[in-house]
Design an enzyme around this catalytic site. Structure first.
Site, short mmCIF file in Angstrom:
data_model
loop_
_atom_site.label_atom_id
_atom_site.label_comp_id
_atom_site.label_asym_id
_atom_site.label_seq_id
_atom_site.Cartn_x
_atom_site.Cartn_y
_atom_site.Cartn_z
CB SER A 55 4.28 -0.18 -17.38
OG SER A 55 4.08 1.22 -17.42
N GLY A 262 5.87 4.11 -17.18
CA GLY A 262 6.96 3.54 -17.95
C GLY A 262 7.57 2.35 -17.24
N GLY A 264 10.92 -0.30 -15.91
CA GLY A 264 12.25 -0.27 -15.33
C GLY A 264 12.32 0.30 -13.93
CB CYS A 291 2.77 4.36 -13.19
SG CYS A 291 3.25 2.63 -12.99
CD GLN A 295 7.53 3.52 -9.38
OE1 GLN A 295 8.42 3.44 -10.24
NE2 GLN A 295 6.67 2.53 -9.17
CG ASN A 333 1.95 -2.66 -15.15
OD1 ASN A 333 2.68 -3.48 -14.61
ND2 ASN A 333 2.11 -2.26 -16.39
CG PHE A 336 10.88 -0.60 -8.83
CD1 PHE A 336 12.10 -0.70 -8.17
CD2 PHE A 336 10.75 -1.19 -10.07
CE1 PHE A 336 13.17 -1.37 -8.74
CE2 PHE A 336 11.81 -1.87 -10.66
CZ PHE A 336 13.02 -1.97 -9.98
CG HIS A 375 -1.88 2.86 -14.76
ND1 HIS A 375 -1.18 3.41 -15.81
CD2 HIS A 375 -1.00 2.08 -14.10
CE1 HIS A 375 0.07 2.97 -15.80
NE2 HIS A 375 0.21 2.16 -14.77
CD GLU A 377 -3.74 5.23 -17.45
OE1 GLU A 377 -3.02 4.22 -17.58
OE2 GLU A 377 -3.66 5.99 -16.46
#
Length: 400
Positions: A55, A262, A264, A291, A295, A333, A336, A375, A377
């Site tokens: 990420s 991920g 971007g 994450c 989105q 993390n 956006f 997150h 995890e």
């Protein structure tokens, strides 16, 4: 913060911002330079997991915790699945790292023996450019006030830097908006994963002889610990490329689908991913997004996403579960966010950040579909929200 037009004697590392500001210090890690977006991370541990989280692709991470390097590095704490020689490198994770002090030698029983266990040597091997010896508090304050800048981080043991050229390169970089990075972070072929969560003193847990669930994981830049958490609820995780179609997933009779984290812009990756996610939702399968997966699920349900000024990066973020009233400390993390004011009527907001009120989770009111921005995890971070994997398991059980 200074804006010198010359290299300070003894400086072997620099950070050149697009606004012309140049920070000079001691170079660490790979010799060379890299361009990216500068963010700050407030975690007090887990620098290896942070630097290997896909990420962070195309980003330069400023660590606000001053003591970095003391626990060394090891193969167990790598979060990335890489294409480049087994564990990959900075091309598909963080491009650079910034520290207040030069990383200290390792002093931990889990560190690899020899120089390979030292953070500096590890960064060299992975291709991560580092800078130490600067005022990270001042840089963090700049990011809080002005947003995450575009910058070039550079390391040259001889101190030869063309500062004007580095600033010009930072200004010329297009940034993360409109950038689909999942296509580079994703796996190229499917594979199964069967390692469980880590525990003392056994290490990583062994999988169940017979899995309870078969889960399709759409990989937009997956972290290993997400897969370990899935295995620990009795799932066999089959990791699939980001471009996998809904028809391919549904043809294999999975019990549920996880949309991974991920890098971007979610709207850019969503050009090809969102239509497939809509089909998965319509199928009635249990769907869990994390994450970037959160989105893009939100986009598939009719919401919109927004680029944040500072983003959320750290392992000490308070999030409130609006349905239970419980406050959890979580790992975050992301740069956006889902626009909470534009959520469709069919979508229930479930979690909210107590730092800035931004959206941190949703669920569909009439289908077994939910997602979170944080997150669960961890790795690094607290495990307050690890129960969300159990919630996913219950949804898959109910769907049988």
């Amino acid at each position: 913060m200074t804006s010198p037009n010359r290299v300070i004697p003894g400086a072997t590392g620099v950070l050149a911002l697009a606004d012309g500001t140049v920070l000079q210090g001691i170079g660490v890690g790979r010799v060379g330079h890299a361009v990216g977006e500068v963010c700050f991370n407030t975690a007090m541990t887990g620098y290896q997991e942070i630097l290997t989280d896909p990420s962070y692709m195309a980003q330069i991470v400023t660590f606000t915790f001053p003591h970095v390097g003391n626990v060394g590095v090891n193969l167990e704490d790598v979060e990335q699945f890489g294409r480049e020689g087994g564990f990959g490198g900075a091309r598909t994770t963080a491009r650079g790292a910034i520290f207040r002090d030069v990383p200290t030698p390792p002093a931990n029983w889990r560190a690899e023996a020899g120089a390979s266990g030292a953070l500096d040597a590890w960064m060299q091997a992975r291709g991560v450019v580092g800078l130490a010896g600067i005022d990270t508090r001042a840089l963090t304050k700049l990011i809080r006030e002005k947003g995450m800048p575009h910058a070039v981080i550079a390391h040259d043991p001889d101190g030869n830097f063309d500062l004007d050229a580095l600033v010009a390169e930072a200004r010329a970089w297009s940034g993360l908006v409109g950038l689909d990075l999942a296509k580079d972070a994703t796996t190229l072929q499917s594979f199964t994963f069967d390692e469980g969560l880590w525990g003392w003193p056994e290490g990583y847990a062994k999988p169940l002889p017979e899995p309870k669930f078969e889960v399709a994981v759409i990989d937009y830049g997956i972290k290993r610990n997400i897969l370990r958490a899935l295995t620990s609820i009795g799932a066999r995780a089959t990791v699939l490329p980001a471009t996998t179609t809904a028809e391919e997933v549904l043809s294999r009779k999975f019990d549920g689908v996880l949309l991974s984290n991920g890098p971007g812009d979610p709207a850019a990756t969503g050009e090809y991913a969102v239509p497939e996610i809509r089909k998965l939702v319509d199928s009635g399968k249990a769907v869990f997004g994390i994450c970037l997966g959160h989105q893009m699920l939100s986009l598939a349900l009719g919401a919109t996403t927004i680029k944040m000024d500072q983003g959320h990066h750290g392992a000490n973020h308070p999030v409130k579960d609006l349905e239970t009233g419980k406050v959890e400390i979580v790992s975050m993390n992301h740069g956006f966010t889902v626009d909470r004011d534009g959520l469709p009527d069919a979508v229930q907001e479930t979690h909210v950040s107590l730092f800035d009120g931004s959206n941190a989770g949703i669920r569909l009111k009439d289908r077994p579909v939910f997602s979170v921005q944080h997150h669960p995890e961890a790795s690094p971070g607290p495990t307050d929200s690890l129960y969300l994997f159990d919630r996913f398991a219950k949804l898959m059980e109910a769907a049988h």
